[in-house]
Write a protein that holds these residues in place. Sequence first.
Motif, PDB file in Angstrom:
ATOM      1  N   PRO A  88      -0.009  -4.486   2.814  1.00 44.63           N
ATOM      2  CA  PRO A  88      -1.408  -4.876   2.567  1.00 44.63           C
ATOM      3  C   PRO A  88      -1.556  -6.084   1.658  1.00 44.63           C
ATOM      4  O   PRO A  88      -2.536  -6.831   1.761  1.00 44.63           O
ATOM      5  N   SER A  89      -0.594  -6.291   0.758  1.00 44.73           N
ATOM      6  CA  SER A  89      -0.675  -7.427  -0.159  1.00 44.73           C
ATOM      7  C   SER A  89      -0.172  -8.720   0.470  1.00 44.73           C
ATOM      8  O   SER A  89      -0.356  -9.802  -0.085  1.00 44.73           O
ATOM      9  N   GLY A  90       0.476  -8.612   1.647  1.00 40.88           N
ATOM     10  CA  GLY A  90       0.980  -9.792   2.333  1.00 40.88           C
ATOM     11  C   GLY A  90       0.137 -10.121   3.545  1.00 40.88           C
ATOM     12  O   GLY A  90      -1.084 -10.257   3.457  1.00 40.88           O
ATOM     13  N   ILE A  91       0.788 -10.187   4.712  1.00 44.05           N
ATOM     14  CA  ILE A  91       0.049 -10.518   5.933  1.00 44.05           C
ATOM     15  C   ILE A  91      -0.519  -9.270   6.609  1.00 44.05           C
ATOM     16  O   ILE A  91      -1.144  -9.371   7.661  1.00 44.05           O
ATOM     17  N   ASP A  92      -0.299  -8.123   6.028  1.00 41.83           N
ATOM     18  CA  ASP A  92      -0.946  -6.859   6.420  1.00 41.83           C
ATOM     19  C   ASP A  92      -0.740  -6.527   7.906  1.00 41.83           C
ATOM     20  O   ASP A  92      -1.696  -6.362   8.664  1.00 41.83           O
ATOM     21  N   LEU A  93       0.520  -6.416   8.298  1.00 39.19           N
ATOM     22  CA  LEU A  93       0.825  -6.016   9.676  1.00 39.19           C
ATOM     23  C   LEU A  93       0.980  -4.510   9.824  1.00 39.19           C
ATOM     24  O   LEU A  93       1.049  -4.016  10.955  1.00 39.19           O
ATOM     25  N   MET A  94       1.040  -3.782   8.708  1.00 36.85           N
ATOM     26  CA  MET A  94       1.242  -2.329   8.746  1.00 36.85           C
ATOM     27  C   MET A  94      -0.102  -1.624   8.848  1.00 36.85           C
ATOM     28  O   MET A  94      -0.922  -1.687   7.936  1.00 36.85           O
ATOM     29  N   GLU A  95      -0.347  -0.955   9.974  1.00 35.84           N
ATOM     30  CA  GLU A  95      -1.604  -0.237  10.146  1.00 35.84           C
ATOM     31  C   GLU A  95      -1.630   1.050   9.320  1.00 35.84           C
ATOM     32  O   GLU A  95      -2.672   1.483   8.853  1.00 35.84           O
ATOM     33  N   ASP A  96      -0.468   1.673   9.156  1.00 34.42           N
ATOM     34  CA  ASP A  96      -0.394   2.913   8.383  1.00 34.42           C
ATOM     35  C   ASP A  96       0.859   2.852   7.516  1.00 34.42           C
ATOM     36  O   ASP A  96       1.965   3.128   7.972  1.00 34.42           O
ATOM     37  N   THR A  97       0.679   2.466   6.248  1.00 32.82           N
ATOM     38  CA  THR A  97       1.833   2.301   5.362  1.00 32.82           C
ATOM     39  C   THR A  97       2.495   3.623   5.018  1.00 32.82           C
ATOM     40  O   THR A  97       3.649   3.652   4.605  1.00 32.82           O
ATOM     41  N   ALA A  98       1.770   4.738   5.174  1.00 33.33           N
ATOM     42  CA  ALA A  98       2.352   6.040   4.836  1.00 33.33           C
ATOM     43  C   ALA A  98       3.469   6.429   5.792  1.00 33.33           C
ATOM     44  O   ALA A  98       4.357   7.202   5.433  1.00 33.33           O
ATOM     45  N   ILE A  99       3.448   5.880   7.008  1.00 29.96           N
ATOM     46  CA  ILE A  99       4.468   6.240   7.992  1.00 29.96           C
ATOM     47  C   ILE A  99       5.854   5.833   7.509  1.00 29.96           C
ATOM     48  O   ILE A  99       6.801   6.615   7.544  1.00 29.96           O
ATOM     49  N   ALA A 100       5.974   4.588   7.041  1.00 32.60           N
ATOM     50  CA  ALA A 100       7.274   4.103   6.563  1.00 32.60           C
ATOM     51  C   ALA A 100       7.764   4.931   5.389  1.00 32.60           C
ATOM     52  O   ALA A 100       8.941   5.285   5.299  1.00 32.60           O
ATOM     53  N   SER A 101       6.847   5.272   4.471  1.00 30.13           N
ATOM     54  CA  SER A 101       7.225   6.067   3.310  1.00 30.13           C
ATOM     55  C   SER A 101       7.692   7.465   3.701  1.00 30.13           C
ATOM     56  O   SER A 101       8.690   7.975   3.194  1.00 30.13           O
ATOM     57  N   ASP A 102       6.964   8.077   4.632  1.00 26.76           N
ATOM     58  CA  ASP A 102       7.319   9.437   5.064  1.00 26.76           C
ATOM     59  C   ASP A 102       8.666   9.457   5.783  1.00 26.76           C
ATOM     60  O   ASP A 102       9.496  10.354   5.558  1.00 26.76           O
TER      61      ASP A 102
END
Length: 389
Positions: free
Chosen positions: A44-58
């Motif tokens: 989100p702080s960059g070019i915001d290509l991640m629609e759901d950042t929680a997925i990567a964390s999980d």
Amino acid sequence: MSQDPIVDTIFLVFTGAAVLATLALAARQSLLLAYIALGVLFGPSGIDLMEDTAIASDIAHIGIMFLLFLLGLDLNPKELMQSVRRTTLVTLGSAFILAIAGLGVGLAVGFSPLESLVLGGTMGFSSTIIGLKLLPTTVLHHQRMGEIIISILLLQDLIAIAMLLLLRGAATGDAPWTDVALMLLMLPTLALFAALCARFLLIPLIKRFDTIREYVFLVAIGWCMGMAELGGVVGLSHEIGAFIAGVALAPSPIAVYIAANLRPLRDFFLVLFFFSIGVQFELGMLTDVLLPATLVAGATLALKPIIFHWLLTRIGDPVQRSTEIGYRLGQMSEFSMLIGTLALQLSVIGARVSYTIQLATILTFVVSSYLVVKRFPTPIAVSDDLRRD
């Protein structure tokens, strides 16, 4: 992008990681830095290509479980217990000294006494991922240094869980001491349960069908994830449950085969873990927290090698090994960020303190991994002389 966020996440992480990893190696930098930078870029702080950042964390959380499961597979339970007993004072002493240092730094930059105490507590933990991923396999499994690092990290994980319970108690007004006592009771209980299951059920099954490799692979993953889930249910953590699962299988000769076959799967998830660290950080808070985070990170990086060196030499470890262990454990931890996030959610600390902890942790990850890769043997060293698998 496609309509499947999981596919999108895997595509972004590994395609981007391949490009940045190439640039990092060309610049003779650690691959871990490339993965974190990629997370910041796509988050989100960059070019915001991640629609759901929680997925990567999980997904990345699974990588930590596999790492600890594989560590347990190569540890003799008796030797582990001896090492834990020997390093208890080192772990507690370092945590106490760093808590006092963090309290001082927090008060100096204007945080409240409670916020400063939480900040100091997070400084006492070292990263399981960085500490173990940058340790060569031969050192990790067959030398005294590996035993010391693993035992310290295991004890730190228990202290971190206790701190999480204390934070929940402080937020709700309940006394958490009963929960802490139950946690300490459940650790040996879970270990005994795992040992009995492994000896009388799991190992006989594997021996009976060991010619079918797919079956052994599935049983190993099922056992790891099952014990990880049980560890979470009984109030410990998924990571500790996975570690106990590995230790329970360690006496069996099949442990070597399982460890060799699960290592690529572990690395897959660990790339996601470091990517998720970068994704979660908000650059918008950088101006407000840069000074306190730099002070916290600087104090951590400066004090930890000195403290661990001093404490380890006091219990009889050689100077050279004590120095190297101090640098390998010289960063803050994944638990530091978890505690900072939970404390904010529970309104125990403010947003500025929470983001200070997050940025300080990332800074120590970057600097500590760089120092270790440049000075000591690691599997991802850019120098041929220091590269050890």
